[in-house]
Each structure stands twice: as C-alpha cells, then as structure tokens.
Enzyme design. Structure first.
Site, PDB file in Angstrom:
ATOM      1  N   SER A   1       3.729   8.149   4.142  1.00  0.00           N
ATOM      2  CA  SER A   1       3.767   6.959   3.018  1.00  0.00           C
ATOM      3  C   SER A   1       2.990   5.697   3.647  1.00  0.00           C
ATOM      4  O   SER A   1       2.808   4.784   2.715  1.00  0.00           O
ATOM      5  CB  SER A   1       5.075   6.683   2.738  1.00  0.00           C
ATOM      6  OG  SER A   1       5.625   7.720   1.893  1.00  0.00           O
TER       7      SER A   1
ATOM      8  N   LYS B   1       0.159   4.455   1.300  1.00  0.00           N
ATOM      9  CA  LYS B   1       0.454   3.547   0.209  1.00  0.00           C
ATOM     10  C   LYS B   1      -0.013   2.450   0.342  1.00  0.00           C
ATOM     11  O   LYS B   1      -0.339   1.501  -0.615  1.00  0.00           O
ATOM     12  CB  LYS B   1       2.064   3.605  -0.144  1.00  0.00           C
ATOM     13  CG  LYS B   1       2.473   4.836  -0.701  1.00  0.00           C
ATOM     14  CD  LYS B   1       4.064   4.775  -1.060  1.00  0.00           C
ATOM     15  CE  LYS B   1       4.525   5.903  -1.911  1.00  0.00           C
ATOM     16  NZ  LYS B   1       5.139   6.949  -0.674  1.00  0.00           N
TER      17      LYS B   1
ATOM     18  N   SER C   1       9.095   2.478  -1.616  1.00  0.00           N
ATOM     19  CA  SER C   1       7.955   3.653  -1.050  1.00  0.00           C
ATOM     20  C   SER C   1       8.006   4.558  -2.351  1.00  0.00           C
ATOM     21  O   SER C   1       7.904   5.768  -1.976  1.00  0.00           O
ATOM     22  CB  SER C   1       8.379   4.201   0.187  1.00  0.00           C
ATOM     23  OG  SER C   1       7.286   5.020   0.639  1.00  0.00           O
TER      24      SER C   1
END
Length: 415
Positions: free
Chosen positions: A55, A58, A110
C-alpha cells in the site's frame, strides 16, 4: 495494510539499540534514509533491489490526485471502486464524496476502494490512470518502479525499490495538503445515507508512539511483508526512512530515523551575504569587484566528517558591471551531489575611458588626431629652433658691426 495497534494490544516500544559498529540494526531486507530537503542519502541497504511495495503504492495515487483534482471536487463512487475489497473505507456504489475525504481514507485507512475512486476521477478509467502513474514515476527518476494498480494489491509486475519510494515519499511530503493528511491520527468524514459519520484512523503507529513522527504511508501484503515509508521532523529538520519486507517496520523506521539525527548535523555551507572572494573585471575602472552569495546552502553532514568547502567559479566579465549582476557561483560537491549558489556583484563597475573609446570605434580617429598633433608639435619645435638660430646669428652680426665702428672712423679721419 498493517493491523492497527489498538487491535493487537501492542504497546509502544523504544527504537532498537545500535550494534557495536554504530550502524542501525534493522530487520528490513531493504531500507534507506534520506534528507527530505536535499534528497541526499544518509544510509541505505539494498535500496535499489526490487520489492513489492504493497500500500505504499497509494503515495503515487495521492500525489497524482493532489496534482490533478480540486480537494472540494465531488466524486461519484463506481461499482468497481466499491467492490475492490480488502482494506477499505466502506464506499458504496453511487456514493458522492469530496476528493479531500477520499484522500483521508486513502492515506489514513489505506482504503483500496478510495484508491480506485480517485484513479477513475483523475484519469477517467483504471488503465489510463496506471499509465499516468508510470509516466509520473519515470519523470521522477523512479527507474526501478512499475505500477499495475493504484492500491498496491499483489501483482508480479507491480514493484518498486526503497530508493524510489523515498523519492516518492519526499514528493508527497512536499505537498502541504498531503503532508497534513499523513500526519493526521484520526479524522471524521460524512457517511451519506447513514445516521453516523465515518471515523478514519491512521494505520501508521509511529504517529502515536513518537512525537517527531509525521508521515507517511504503511503497507502490507503476504508477498511484500511489512513496509513503511516514515517521516520525522526534529527542530525543523525532516528525514524520511523507507523500510521494506520487515519483521518490525515500526521499530526499524524509528531506529533508522533516530540514527540519522544522532549521527548527522545540518550545517550551513553557504550563507547569504559577503564572501571573501572577488571577481576579475576586464575593461573596467577597477580590475575586480567584490561579490556576495545570493542564496543559502544547508546540508546534512556526518558528525565524524568535515563539511565540504565551496569552490568559487567566475565568468569572464567585462565592464560595465551592474550591482546585483550574476558574475559567478559557489560550487559544492557533497555525498555525490553537486550544488551551486549564485555570486552577484556587490557594487557597480563602470567601463574605463580607454575601453569606452576603443569599443566605440573612435580609436582610429583618435590615433590620427594624435599623429597630426605629434607632427604639429614636432614641426613647431623645429620651426622654433630655426627662428632662435636666426635671431642668434643676427645678434652676433650686430655685435661684430658695433665693435668695428670706431676704428674705421679713426682711419678715415687721419687720411
């Protein structure tokens, strides 16, 4: 995403001790520590090896969103976004949210659904956004990175490096909106159609364990392991650490950041104002001009190393020189990077009279005039000498005549 500390019952722990050689002891397979202001690398381990970023992906989604969309723009959630699964902010198909709220969900919770919603809002569709992500990565020099999705769920062709993620983390923290969001521990946003609001909690445990921590993004998949891009600021000095494939990402990141502060100092290499150099000036009333540094250079320097020495380099300068004119630069080489601070004239230098005449094209006429003048002087001198000689001869003749006169008269009288 990493489980929240409140769910695990884990208590905050101190950073790991340093080994005897003074280097940080980490569980990370790949890691890097950089200075946020300059991007200089202070420490690294396997920083260019490919890893799955999970993640931390992101960060790029957030960066493109901040660059392309108004935070107050309203986004309609698609079915694809709502059904992405895994870590989410529980978006529903057709739901309307502001871009700012989606960013909060993306960077705090997230949220994978938030990532897809943002991607579609920025580029129109998923594939176009992925192409945009990879173009932006190339522009930023992230040569070891390739994106396949906006959220970081596992794909063999979705990878990055610790070094590239440090570059990306630095770019994110340079955007005030994103820096504020990554430092937020908890946020409440509307939940349309529900009698309650959404509460978003930041998955970055460092924010609750260390006062200096202020970002950036967590990551976890089974293939990637525990990942963390962490930022900390002490006395206005921000460092960014990336730890990939860790057993304990929190302790690794804090250990690396604290090691950076303990073993480096911010040093003023160049300060604005007068410097002990002078720039040579041709064709001027003065042969040099004093200079001042038009800027400041502050660099991180290891405590056991001497700071770099600036090297002055000047241009070939001819008068006239204006006050404030750039006439050279101070060059600094440090940790494999090159820096320059402009040097400007502290005063004006006018062109000399002879240089003005020469550059105006009047030199030939002046030389002719001087030649004529010199010839006239010589002619006048010669004529003066001739006149003086004639007067001298006449005077001698008169004196001789005067001396003979009485004797001649006497001779005539006696005759």
């Amino acid at each position: 995403m990493l489980p929240d500390a409140s769910d695990s019952g884990e208590q905050p722990v101190a950073a790991a001790p340093l080994p005897s050689d003074g280097q940080p002891m980490l569980t990370a397979q790949a890691a890097i520590l950089i200075d946020a202001e300059t991007g200089l690398t202070l420490w690294e381990r396997n920083s260019t090896e490919r890893n799955f970023p999970a993640s931390t992906t992101k960060m790029m989604t957030a960066l493109l969103c901040a660059e392309k969309l108004d935070p107050n723009q309203v986004v309609i959630v698609s079915e694809r976004a709502a059904k992405i699964g895994e870590s989410s902010m529980n978006l529903e198909t057709g739901e309307k949210l502001r871009v700012h709220d989606l960013l909060l969900g993306l960077l705090l919770n997230s949220a994978n659904d938030g990532a897809v919603a943002i991607a579609e809002a920025v580029a129109g569709d998923h594939d176009s956004f992925i192409a945009m992500m990879n173009r932006r990565a190339a522009q930023m020099g992230m040569t070891g990175t390739h994106f396949e999705n906006p959220h970081g769920l596992h794909s063999e062709k979705h990878y990055s490096t610790a070094r590239d993620l440090a570059v990306l983390g630095r770019a994110v923290m340079a955007v005030p909106l994103l820096a504020r969001i990554t430092a937020t521990k908890e946020a409440v946003i509307p939940w349309p159609g529900k009698p309650w609001d959404r509460t978003l909690k930041n998955s970055n445990r460092l924010l609750g364990r260390w006062d200096a921590a202020d970002g950036v993004k967590t990551g976890y998949t089974r293939h990637a392991g525990r990942c963390l891009v962490a930022s900390a600021t002490e006395d206005g000095w921000r460092l960014i650490a990336v730890c990939l494939s860790c057993k304990d990402a929190w302790t690794d990141a804090q250990t690396l950041l604290e090691w950076g502060y303990a073993n480096h100092r911010r040093t003023s290499i160049v300060s604005p104002g007068p410097v002990p150099y002078a720039c040579p000036v041709e064709k001027g009333r003065h042969d040099s001009v004093s200079v001042i540094a038009d800027g400041q250079l502050i660099l991180p320097v290891r405590l056991d190393e001497a700071p770099p020495t600036p090297d002055p380099q000047f241009e070939a300068i001819e008068a006239p020189v204006s006050q404030g004119q750039v006439v050279g630069r101070l060059c600094v080489s440090h940790m494999g990077a090159e820096y320059e601070v402009p040097l400007v004239a502290d005063e004006e230098v006018r062109k000399s009279l002879w240089a003005t005449i020469a550059d105006s094209g009047m030199m030939g006429n002046l030389m002719l005039l001087l030649a004529v003048f010199s010839a006239g002087v010589l002619f006048h001198g010669a004529a003066t000498k001739v006149a003086i000689a004639r007067r001298h001869r006449l005077a001698q003749t008169r004196r001789k005549a005067h001396s003979r006169g009485p004797r001649e008269r006497e001779w005539h009288d006696g005759y």
